[in-house]
Design a protein around this motif. Structure first.
Motif, PDB file in Angstrom:
ATOM      1  N   ARG A 135       0.824  -1.206   0.000  1.00 33.99           N
ATOM      2  CA  ARG A 135       0.000   0.000   0.000  1.00 33.99           C
ATOM      3  C   ARG A 135       0.862   1.262   0.000  1.00 33.99           C
ATOM      4  NH1 ARG A 135      -4.088  -0.006   4.826  1.00 33.99           N
ATOM      5  NH2 ARG A 135      -4.262   2.150   4.061  1.00 33.99           N
ATOM      6  N   ILE A 136       1.923   1.261   0.788  1.00 34.14           N
ATOM      7  CA  ILE A 136       2.809   2.423   0.835  1.00 34.14           C
ATOM      8  C   ILE A 136       3.412   2.673  -0.542  1.00 34.14           C
ATOM      9  CG2 ILE A 136       4.983   3.290   1.765  1.00 34.14           C
ATOM     10  CD1 ILE A 136       4.288   1.837   4.378  1.00 34.14           C
ATOM     11  N   GLN A 137       3.871   1.611  -1.182  1.00 31.07           N
ATOM     12  CA  GLN A 137       4.472   1.756  -2.505  1.00 31.07           C
ATOM     13  C   GLN A 137       3.469   2.317  -3.502  1.00 31.07           C
ATOM     14  OE1 GLN A 137       6.972  -1.439  -4.089  1.00 31.07           O
ATOM     15  NE2 GLN A 137       5.760  -1.389  -5.944  1.00 31.07           N
ATOM     16  N   GLU A 138       2.246   1.781  -3.490  1.00 30.69           N
ATOM     17  CA  GLU A 138       1.227   2.241  -4.420  1.00 30.69           C
ATOM     18  C   GLU A 138       0.792   3.673  -4.103  1.00 30.69           C
ATOM     19  OE1 GLU A 138      -1.656  -0.717  -3.750  1.00 30.69           O
ATOM     20  OE2 GLU A 138      -0.724  -2.205  -5.076  1.00 30.69           O
ATOM     21  N   ASP A 139       0.639   3.977  -2.822  1.00 29.05           N
ATOM     22  CA  ASP A 139       0.158   5.301  -2.425  1.00 29.05           C
ATOM     23  C   ASP A 139       1.162   6.399  -2.744  1.00 29.05           C
ATOM     24  OD1 ASP A 139      -2.204   4.285  -1.546  1.00 29.05           O
ATOM     25  OD2 ASP A 139      -1.695   4.280   0.577  1.00 29.05           O
ATOM     26  N   LEU A 140       2.442   6.109  -2.567  1.00 31.94           N
ATOM     27  CA  LEU A 140       3.458   7.142  -2.772  1.00 31.94           C
ATOM     28  C   LEU A 140       3.947   7.188  -4.212  1.00 31.94           C
ATOM     29  CD1 LEU A 140       5.585   6.879   0.487  1.00 31.94           C
ATOM     30  CD2 LEU A 140       3.569   8.262   0.014  1.00 31.94           C
TER      31      LEU A 140
END
Length: 622
Positions: A135-140
């Motif tokens: 999620r962090i990778q996709e969100d950022l």
């Protein structure tokens, strides 16, 4: 993934405000001066703008009443002096705030790395953690990361302060106009306000739909091409690591197909045109709303001025405030949803940072013994990895004697590496206990306990940093000691050819970095283990890729280097550990035999003899 990417329209305002508070609080903790600098800079800038409006209104009124040149000049000079100071102070504050953004960005994203380092190793690859990392990778990946928050906060602050300024400066004029009567005129204005509110809400709804659909559109592209924006974002690093395969297999078309052509498909373009339509509708509604109110305000104030109800200066002052008021209201309908959206994209990071460790953190200090009298005992230990139903170790017991050289051999999957991970408290067993001098290792302070071990894992890692820092695993190190350890590990010849000695960078991430071979990397890893001077030294098959003869030579040389320390050598090749005084044979998570090489060979039908006979062709070469 759609659950990952909730947008502003899907969350209540209270939740958006809570999210914003969480992220801003984190940023403020990293640098408590950035937000006040932003606010102060915009406050002075807004004040400067309204001083100019007030001055213009004053000059117009002064000329209208026949005021003298000296009076007008004196007031103008004072105002201009104050505005000059305010503008310079505002510019200085804004520059200071901007200068803090890049270091703040680095510190913010370093929080994730720090959390990973502090997190229980057993939890790093847990399903919960893996989902959050994704999620962090996709969100950022979809925007400029924290810089998007900087921009949104900056724009929202400026609009909000400008809005307050418009109300504060325009309110006295509004009072004068209200006392002048003209109820019909004001009724018309209120009707225009009602129409404007409706169109503004409609415009905000279209903007929310635009954000929602655009986010889903970009997420869908990332689902089709997971590496898009990541593999190529690594730039030279990606080209260096993967460029050989691209060239050998002529994969240019493949790369272009996914990296460049994705998103240009007819269905994608049609979807994007539809999404853009929402933004167009939003813009039309917002412009119509602002122009309706602004035009109506000008008409009213003009009529009042013609009727003599207000001065020409107040006309200018009110008109300027009305323009700013509706302009900033319009801006806030864009910046606030954008702020909430950008903040929402950081909530996965916040959730990750709030994860708590599950392993017990002991408080006992580890006794520092100059004689190295540390005894390790595995007592009825059973362990299975998270998510697995099979035990990697089952009712496992073993004692490590001080100063002994213990070889652990067995087939792949027999539990050899698992034992090392448990010994180093990367995991805790589900059953049984591991004792250090008779005390459960879970009771010790983990950072002190880990100082007892130097480990060279099979999948050891070197860093794109200077050679000396790799050896010491620290940015502060003893250069002479590092060189000595490298020489003892057999790296002397290669070290002499390095341009900067131990200050030479490894790998091509840096322009002057050098490549090292697999065998050279193993020697550096061994030097790192020697540099630490821990009482226990563990080699977990770091030479598995080498031939049996080379592996045996490295193990034998390493045994000479460690001297009288307790050493554990792990290998699935029996020939590599013949020099050890005691050999433990692992099979299906248990110790099935122990003894010297000669003793184990004499046991007919034993596992060691079975493995030895199966690998005998290699031992003749050794």
């Amino acid at each position: 993934m759609k659950e990952v990417s909730d947008l502003t329209s899907r969350l209540p305002l209270k939740q958006h405000l809570r999210n914003t508070k969480t992220v801003i609080k984190t940023v403020n903790r990293l640098d408590p001066r950035w937000l006040p600098l932003c606010a102060a800079g915009h406050l002075l800038g807004v004040a400067n703008g309204y001083l100019a409006l007030i001055l213009s209104a004053y000059i117009l009124d002064a000329l209208g009443r026949g005021g003298g040149f000296q009076e007008v000049f004196r007031v103008t000079a004072i105002f201009c002096g104050v505005m000059f100071l305010l503008e310079n102070a505002a510019s200085w504050l804004r520059l200071r705030a901007e200068a803090k953004q890049t270091p703040l960005y680095v510190r913010y994203h370093a929080l994730t790395e720090e959390k990973m380092l502090d997190m229980d190793y057993a939890r790093i690859n847990s399903p919960e953690c893996e989902i959050l990392k994704r999620r962090i990778q996709e969100d950022l990946n979809w925007s400029a990361g924290l810089f998007s928050v900087f921009g949104s906060v900056d724009n929202t602050l400026r609009s909000f302060l400008n809005l307050i300024g418009a109300v504060a400066v325009g309110l006295p004029v509004m009072g004068v106009m209200l006392t002048a009567g003209h109820a019909g005129v004001w009724a018309t204005l209120l009707a225009a306000v009602a129409v404007s509110v409706v169109t503004t809400m409609l415009g905000s709804r279209y903007m929310a739909l635009f954000n929602q659909r655009l986010n889903g559109f970009t997420d869908g592209m990332e689902e089709r091409v997971p590496f898009l924006g990541w593999a190529f974002a690594n730039g030279e690093r990606f080209q260096y690591q993967n460029g050989k395969d691209v060239r050998i297999y002529r994969a240019y078309g493949l790369m272009k197909r996914y990296a460049l052509d994705n998103g240009e498909r007819p269905e994608d373009m049609a979807e994007y045109r539809k999404i853009s339509g929402y933004r167009g509708k939003s813009g039309f509604c917002q412009v119509a709303s602002a122009q309706l109110l602004e035009g109506m305000a000008y008409i009213i104030v003009g009529l009042l001025a013609l009727a003599g109800s207000v001065t020409l200066g107040n006309v200018l002052r009110f008109a300027g405030c009305i323009r700013n008021l509706f302009g900033e209201l319009d801006a806030l309908t864009k910046t606030v949803p954008e702020l909430f959206l950008n903040i929402r994209k950081h909530m996965s990071t916040m959730e990750f940072l709030e994860l708590e460790n599950e392993m017990h953190r002991g408080s006992l200090p580890v006794e520092k013994r100059s004689d190295g009298e540390y005894r390790i005992e595995f007592r009825n230990v059973s362990f299975r990895y998270p998510g697995s139903e099979d035990y990697a170790l089952r009712n496992f017991s073993l004692k490590l004697k001080v100063g002994e050289k213990l070889a652990i051999v067995g087939m792949n999957g027999s539990g050899k590496t698992t034992m090392i991970k448990l010994l180093c408290r990367l995991y805790d067993p589900q059953e049984g206990e591991i004792l250090l001098n008779g005390v459960d290792i879970r009771k010790f302070r983990q950072e002190e306990y880990l100082k007892l071990f130097s480990v060279v894992f099979q999948d050891f890692k070197l860093f794109s940093l200077p050679l000396g820092e790799n050896v010491a695993a620290d940015c502060h190190y003893d250069g002479e000691k590092a060189e000595k350890c490298l020489q003892e590990a057999g790296f002397a010849e290669r070290l002499n050819r390095m341009p900067e000695g131990v200050d030479t960078y490894l790998y091509k991430d840096y322009e002057d970095g050098v490549e090292v071979s697999g065998g050279e990397a193993q020697k550096i890893a061994i030097a790192r283990a020697v540099y630490k001077e821990a009482p226990f030294v563990l080699l977990d098959e770091p030479t598995a890729a080498l031939d049996p003869v080379s592996e045996y030579e490295i193990y034998r040389d390493f045994d000479r280097i460690v001297g009288g320390k307790t050493a554990v050598y792990i290998s699935h090749r029996l020939s590599s550990c013949r020099f050890c005084g005691r050999i433990a044979v692992f099979h299906e998570g248990r110790v099935v035999q122990t003894g010297s090489h000669e003793e184990l060979l004499r046991e007919e039908g034993g596992k060691y003899r079975e493995l030895w006979d199966a690998q005998a062709q290699y031992y003749r070469e050794a």
